[in-house]
Design a protein around this motif. Structure first.
Motif, PDB file in Angstrom:
ATOM      1  N   MET A   1       0.844  -1.172   0.000  1.00 30.27           N
ATOM      2  CA  MET A   1       0.000   0.000   0.000  1.00 30.27           C
ATOM      3  C   MET A   1       0.893   1.240   0.000  1.00 30.27           C
ATOM      4  SD  MET A   1      -2.659   1.489   2.933  1.00 30.27           S
ATOM      5  CE  MET A   1      -2.451   0.060   3.908  1.00 30.27           C
ATOM      6  N   ALA A   2       0.577   2.164  -0.877  1.00 27.59           N
ATOM      7  CA  ALA A   2       1.291   3.437  -0.938  1.00 27.59           C
ATOM      8  C   ALA A   2       0.547   4.468  -0.084  1.00 27.59           C
ATOM      9  CB  ALA A   2       1.401   3.915  -2.378  1.00 27.59           C
ATOM     10  N   HIS A   3       1.255   5.553   0.246  1.00 29.71           N
ATOM     11  CA  HIS A   3       0.674   6.631   1.046  1.00 29.71           C
ATOM     12  C   HIS A   3       0.823   7.948   0.306  1.00 29.71           C
ATOM     13  CE1 HIS A   3       1.792   3.606   4.200  1.00 29.71           C
ATOM     14  NE2 HIS A   3       0.522   3.802   4.453  1.00 29.71           N
ATOM     15  N   TRP A   4      -0.126   8.846   0.562  1.00 30.18           N
ATOM     16  CA  TRP A   4      -0.209  10.110  -0.154  1.00 30.18           C
ATOM     17  C   TRP A   4      -0.677  11.208   0.785  1.00 30.18           C
ATOM     18  CZ3 TRP A   4       1.667   9.244  -4.903  1.00 30.18           C
ATOM     19  CH2 TRP A   4       1.605   7.939  -5.382  1.00 30.18           C
ATOM     20  N   LEU A   5      -0.643  12.432   0.273  1.00 29.28           N
ATOM     21  CA  LEU A   5      -1.255  13.575   0.935  1.00 29.28           C
ATOM     22  C   LEU A   5      -2.028  14.331  -0.134  1.00 29.28           C
ATOM     23  CD1 LEU A   5      -0.036  15.952   3.600  1.00 29.28           C
ATOM     24  CD2 LEU A   5      -0.665  16.945   1.407  1.00 29.28           C
ATOM     25  N   LEU A   6      -3.291  14.610   0.156  1.00 26.45           N
ATOM     26  CA  LEU A   6      -4.148  15.369  -0.761  1.00 26.45           C
ATOM     27  C   LEU A   6      -4.563  16.660  -0.074  1.00 26.45           C
ATOM     28  CD1 LEU A   6      -6.416  12.430  -1.963  1.00 26.45           C
ATOM     29  CD2 LEU A   6      -4.553  13.474  -3.219  1.00 26.45           C
ATOM     30  N   LYS A   7      -4.391  17.761  -0.784  1.00 29.90           N
ATOM     31  CA  LYS A   7      -4.706  19.082  -0.235  1.00 29.90           C
ATOM     32  C   LYS A   7      -6.047  19.580  -0.746  1.00 29.90           C
ATOM     33  CE  LYS A   7      -0.082  21.114  -0.248  1.00 29.90           C
ATOM     34  NZ  LYS A   7       0.641  22.257  -0.800  1.00 29.90           N
ATOM     35  N   SER A   8      -6.766  20.245   0.133  1.00 28.16           N
ATOM     36  CA  SER A   8      -7.996  20.922  -0.259  1.00 28.16           C
ATOM     37  C   SER A   8      -8.172  22.163   0.614  1.00 28.16           C
ATOM     38  CB  SER A   8      -9.204  20.006  -0.079  1.00 28.16           C
ATOM     39  OG  SER A   8     -10.385  20.656  -0.483  1.00 28.16           O
ATOM     40  N   GLU A   9      -8.600  23.228   0.004  1.00 21.90           N
ATOM     41  CA  GLU A   9      -8.934  24.420   0.780  1.00 21.90           C
ATOM     42  C   GLU A   9     -10.268  24.151   1.470  1.00 21.90           C
ATOM     43  OE1 GLU A   9      -8.792  28.037  -1.482  1.00 21.90           O
ATOM     44  OE2 GLU A   9      -7.002  27.375  -2.557  1.00 21.90           O
ATOM     45  N   PRO A  10     -10.332  24.316   2.784  1.00 22.43           N
ATOM     46  CA  PRO A  10     -11.570  23.994   3.494  1.00 22.43           C
ATOM     47  C   PRO A  10     -12.786  24.784   3.005  1.00 22.43           C
ATOM     48  CG  PRO A  10      -9.857  24.728   5.030  1.00 22.43           C
ATOM     49  CD  PRO A  10      -9.269  24.747   3.664  1.00 22.43           C
ATOM     50  N   ALA A  11     -12.570  25.983   2.492  1.00 23.20           N
ATOM     51  CA  ALA A  11     -13.693  26.758   1.968  1.00 23.20           C
ATOM     52  C   ALA A  11     -14.253  26.132   0.691  1.00 23.20           C
ATOM     53  CB  ALA A  11     -13.265  28.200   1.702  1.00 23.20           C
ATOM     54  N   PRO A  43      -6.586   1.530  -5.526  1.00 25.66           N
ATOM     55  CA  PRO A  43      -7.569   1.302  -4.457  1.00 25.66           C
ATOM     56  C   PRO A  43      -6.907   0.619  -3.262  1.00 25.66           C
ATOM     57  CG  PRO A  43      -8.518   0.745  -6.587  1.00 25.66           C
ATOM     58  CD  PRO A  43      -7.045   1.003  -6.817  1.00 25.66           C
ATOM     59  N   GLY A  44      -7.243   1.111  -2.086  1.00 27.29           N
ATOM     60  CA  GLY A  44      -6.646   0.602  -0.857  1.00 27.29           C
ATOM     61  C   GLY A  44      -5.514   1.471  -0.337  1.00 27.29           C
ATOM     62  N   ASP A  45      -4.917   2.301  -1.197  1.00 29.34           N
ATOM     63  CA  ASP A  45      -3.905   3.243  -0.725  1.00 29.34           C
ATOM     64  C   ASP A  45      -4.549   4.195   0.277  1.00 29.34           C
ATOM     65  OD1 ASP A  45      -2.066   2.111  -2.467  1.00 29.34           O
ATOM     66  OD2 ASP A  45      -1.918   3.868  -3.776  1.00 29.34           O
ATOM     67  N   ARG A  46      -3.745   4.691   1.196  1.00 27.83           N
ATOM     68  CA  ARG A  46      -4.223   5.656   2.188  1.00 27.83           C
ATOM     69  C   ARG A  46      -3.560   7.004   1.953  1.00 27.83           C
ATOM     70  NH1 ARG A  46      -6.748   3.106   6.925  1.00 27.83           N
ATOM     71  NH2 ARG A  46      -8.021   1.528   5.904  1.00 27.83           N
ATOM     72  N   ALA A  47      -4.264   8.057   2.360  1.00 24.54           N
ATOM     73  CA  ALA A  47      -3.742   9.414   2.183  1.00 24.54           C
ATOM     74  C   ALA A  47      -4.146  10.282   3.365  1.00 24.54           C
ATOM     75  CB  ALA A  47      -4.277  10.023   0.889  1.00 24.54           C
ATOM     76  N   PHE A  48      -3.321  11.266   3.646  1.00 20.94           N
ATOM     77  CA  PHE A  48      -3.697  12.296   4.605  1.00 20.94           C
ATOM     78  C   PHE A  48      -4.542  13.331   3.882  1.00 20.94           C
ATOM     79  CE2 PHE A  48       0.483  11.088   6.626  1.00 20.94           C
ATOM     80  CZ  PHE A  48      -0.078  10.520   7.762  1.00 20.94           C
ATOM     81  N   PHE A  49      -5.561  13.834   4.566  1.00 18.21           N
ATOM     82  CA  PHE A  49      -6.383  14.937   4.070  1.00 18.21           C
ATOM     83  C   PHE A  49      -5.842  16.194   4.735  1.00 18.21           C
ATOM     84  CE2 PHE A  49      -9.822  17.836   3.581  1.00 18.21           C
ATOM     85  CZ  PHE A  49     -10.634  17.383   2.555  1.00 18.21           C
ATOM     86  N   TYR A  50      -5.363  17.120   3.910  1.00 20.30           N
ATOM     87  CA  TYR A  50      -4.686  18.324   4.393  1.00 20.30           C
ATOM     88  C   TYR A  50      -5.500  19.551   4.026  1.00 20.30           C
ATOM     89  CZ  TYR A  50      -0.905  21.811   4.761  1.00 20.30           C
ATOM     90  OH  TYR A  50      -0.129  22.900   5.073  1.00 20.30           O
ATOM     91  N   HIS A  51      -5.828  20.355   5.031  1.00 18.00           N
ATOM     92  CA  HIS A  51      -6.493  21.639   4.786  1.00 18.00           C
ATOM     93  C   HIS A  51      -5.427  22.666   4.426  1.00 18.00           C
ATOM     94  CE1 HIS A  51     -10.451  20.901   7.186  1.00 18.00           C
ATOM     95  NE2 HIS A  51     -10.522  20.452   5.951  1.00 18.00           N
ATOM     96  N   SER A  52      -5.471  23.159   3.206  1.00 17.93           N
ATOM     97  CA  SER A  52      -4.497  24.151   2.763  1.00 17.93           C
ATOM     98  C   SER A  52      -5.063  25.561   2.916  1.00 17.93           C
ATOM     99  CB  SER A  52      -4.083  23.893   1.315  1.00 17.93           C
ATOM    100  OG  SER A  52      -5.196  23.987   0.457  1.00 17.93           O
ATOM    101  N   ASN A  53      -4.199  26.520   2.873  1.00 20.27           N
ATOM    102  CA  ASN A  53      -4.509  27.950   2.989  1.00 20.27           C
ATOM    103  C   ASN A  53      -5.089  28.333   4.347  1.00 20.27           C
ATOM    104  OD1 ASN A  53      -3.457  28.432   0.485  1.00 20.27           O
ATOM    105  ND2 ASN A  53      -5.421  28.423  -0.545  1.00 20.27           N
ATOM    106  N   GLU A  54      -6.207  27.734   4.748  1.00 17.44           N
ATOM    107  CA  GLU A  54      -6.801  28.014   6.059  1.00 17.44           C
ATOM    108  C   GLU A  54      -6.471  26.841   6.967  1.00 17.44           C
ATOM    109  OE1 GLU A  54     -11.030  28.654   5.650  1.00 17.44           O
ATOM    110  OE2 GLU A  54     -10.676  29.354   3.611  1.00 17.44           O
ATOM    111  N   GLY A  55      -5.772  27.069   8.025  1.00 12.65           N
ATOM    112  CA  GLY A  55      -5.438  26.006   8.953  1.00 12.65           C
ATOM    113  C   GLY A  55      -4.087  25.380   8.683  1.00 12.65           C
ATOM    114  N   LYS A  56      -3.859  24.951   7.444  1.00  9.11           N
ATOM    115  CA  LYS A  56      -2.610  24.281   7.064  1.00  9.11           C
ATOM    116  C   LYS A  56      -2.311  23.128   8.009  1.00  9.11           C
ATOM    117  CE  LYS A  56      -0.730  28.299   4.762  1.00  9.11           C
ATOM    118  NZ  LYS A  56       0.408  29.191   4.586  1.00  9.11           N
TER     119      LYS A  56
END
Length: 137
Positions: A1-11, A43-56
């Protein structure tokens, strides 16, 4: 299983919204390096959900539930998307500022390429961040 980080602006799209939706497609990525990272997801890989810009902050863990497929919002067909679902929130959000102070994360792509919206996370980095977040790796 690979790991990732995906960024999204919370707004635009937040962790809370993903939890409410239960599943979503991760689209709109228009950077070739980030798109290549999406292509590598399985499918099955896991990722961190990262709030960008606000919060970081890293605020949750998600799972890739559908691998790379064409993004209908890209008429040229150069880019694609994956589907993700929430796994769990972190017990303690992990801030960008905190990550910058940890020597084991010196090579972390989030810190080296701060504008990249989809980043790989090594197994060692995953373990360190999970420990900081109060969750098991």
């Amino acid at each position: 299983m690979a790991h990732w980080l995906l960024k999204s602006e919370p707004a635009s799209y937040s962790w809370d919204q993903l939890v409410k939706d239960g599943r979503t497609h991760w689209n709109g990525v228009r950077n070739f390096q980030a798109a290549n990272n999406l292509r590598a997801m399985r499918p099955g890989d896991r990722a961190f959900f990262y709030h960008s810009n606000e919060g970081k902050d890293i605020v949750g863990v998600i799972e890739i539930v559908r691998g790379f497929y064409p993004d209908p919002g890209d008429p040229r067909g150069n880019y694609g998307m994956v589907d993700v679902a929430p796994v769990m929130p972190v017990k303690q959000p992990v801030s960008l500022a905190e990550m910058k102070t940890v020597s084991e994360l010196a090579g972390f792509s989030l810190l080296r390429q701060s504008r990249l919206s989809v980043c790989p996370v090594s197994d060692a980095e995953w373990s360190v961040i999970c420990r900081m977040a109060g969750i098991s790796a």
